[in-house]
Design a protein around this motif. Structure first.
Motif, PDB file in Angstrom:
ATOM      1  N   HIS A  77       0.863  -1.053   0.011  1.00 55.46           N
ATOM      2  CA  HIS A  77       0.089  -0.070  -0.174  1.00 55.46           C
ATOM      3  C   HIS A  77       0.863   1.331  -0.053  1.00 55.46           C
ATOM      4  CE1 HIS A  77      -4.140  -1.667   0.364  1.00 55.46           C
ATOM      5  NE2 HIS A  77      -3.303  -2.641   0.861  1.00 55.46           N
ATOM      6  N   GLU A  78       2.019   1.333   0.629  1.00 58.70           N
ATOM      7  CA  GLU A  78       3.067   2.340   0.675  1.00 58.70           C
ATOM      8  C   GLU A  78       3.496   2.442  -0.682  1.00 58.70           C
ATOM      9  OE1 GLU A  78       5.213   2.818   4.924  1.00 58.70           O
ATOM     10  OE2 GLU A  78       5.320   0.662   3.675  1.00 58.70           O
ATOM     11  N   ASN A  81       0.801   4.109  -2.967  1.00 57.22           N
ATOM     12  CA  ASN A  81       0.237   5.442  -2.702  1.00 57.22           C
ATOM     13  C   ASN A  81       1.359   6.270  -2.914  1.00 57.22           C
ATOM     14  OD1 ASN A  81      -2.073   5.039  -1.132  1.00 57.22           O
ATOM     15  ND2 ASN A  81      -0.961   4.706   0.656  1.00 57.22           N
ATOM     16  N   GLU A  85       0.880   9.251  -6.157  1.00 58.39           N
ATOM     17  CA  GLU A  85       1.144  10.573  -5.520  1.00 58.39           C
ATOM     18  C   GLU A  85       2.142  11.063  -6.513  1.00 58.39           C
ATOM     19  OE1 GLU A  85       3.570  12.854  -2.134  1.00 58.39           O
ATOM     20  OE2 GLU A  85       1.966  11.346  -1.448  1.00 58.39           O
ATOM     21  N   ARG A 112      -6.666   0.264  -7.246  1.00 64.67           N
ATOM     22  CA  ARG A 112      -5.921   0.400  -6.108  1.00 64.67           C
ATOM     23  C   ARG A 112      -5.640  -1.007  -5.529  1.00 64.67           C
ATOM     24  NH1 ARG A 112      -4.370   5.373  -5.352  1.00 64.67           N
ATOM     25  NH2 ARG A 112      -3.954   4.939  -3.233  1.00 64.67           N
TER      26      ARG A 112
END
Length: 237
Positions: A77-78, A81, A85, A112
């Protein structure tokens, strides 16, 4: 000719995306954006090797460097993200050319799922920046997945037909070349190459003056109804 290994990588990247990004045009966009992202980091690394400094991923954008994204031990998930970004903020990056900022404009991650992204980025990581035309061949192969007809009646003209039509029209270095429905810019690129080839001496050296080249860069215009096609044409050129 495009080597088999590069085709395999492109096909593998597409296969990974199919479940999450069913639209072929979106698949091409996602692969394109990831490749440019990776190649910018490759060029930064090459600059450092020769004693220079990073340009694309410098200052506040250092945290988005490809190596940090891939090899820093981030969780799924890091990574997702950080990547999402990074591509959304890339148009604000002062270290990249205007052309690249236009390519990243409105870019986003349409899914996602961290596992899909990690598998996808792993394949993209196998590519390395190449100054030769093999990169153009790879992109043309990637564009071939768009099929013969897209949305809004868009047709993709095969390269040999494009080259034949350009040869018949025979554009000159002083003329303006306009494609009002440019798609992925195949006619514009072929016209440019045709003019370069027509202006060489018997030894194969260009006879174009610096002024000729400056004017030539301004002589090509293209439009398309689809912003996505405009982005792909910018990449292709």
């Amino acid at each position: 000719m495009l080597d088999t290994d590069t085709k395999r990588r492109i096909d593998t990247a597409r296969d990974i995306l199919v479940g999450k990004v069913p639209d072929p045009k979106s698949q091409v966009e996602q692969i394109t954006i990831a490749l440019i992202y990776k190649f910018m980091d490759d060029m930064d690394a090459e600059s450092e090797e020769f004693g220079g400094q990073r340009k694309f991923f410098a200052g506040e954008f250092t945290r988005y460097g490809w190596t940090k994204l891939i090899r820093s031990g981030l969780g799924g998930h890091e990574t997702l993200n950080l990547y999402a970004e990074a591509i959304s903020k890339m148009p604000e990056n002062p270290g990249i050319p205007l052309l690249f900022r236009e390519i990243f404009k409105n870019a986003y991650l349409p899914y996602r799922d961290p596992e899909t992204l990690r598998a996808f980025l792993k394949v993209i990581d196998e590519f390395s920046y190449d100054h030769s035309e093999r990169l153009g061949d790879a992109f043309e192969y990637l564009l071939s997945v768009l099929g013969s007809q897209g949305d809004a009646g868009q047709f993709r003209t095969p390269r040999h037909i494009i080259d034949f039509i350009v040869a018949v029209v025979d554009p000159k270095k002083s003329e303006t070349v306009l494609d009002p429905a440019c798609g992925t810019a195949g006619f514009l690129i072929s016209s440019y190459k045709h003019i370069l080839k027509a202006n060489i001496d018997p030894n194969g050296h260009s006879t174009l003056t610096p002024d000729d080249k400056g004017r030539l860069a301004q002589n090509f215009k293209g439009y398309d109804i689809s912003p996505d096609m405009v982005r792909l044409s910018l990449v292709n050129m």
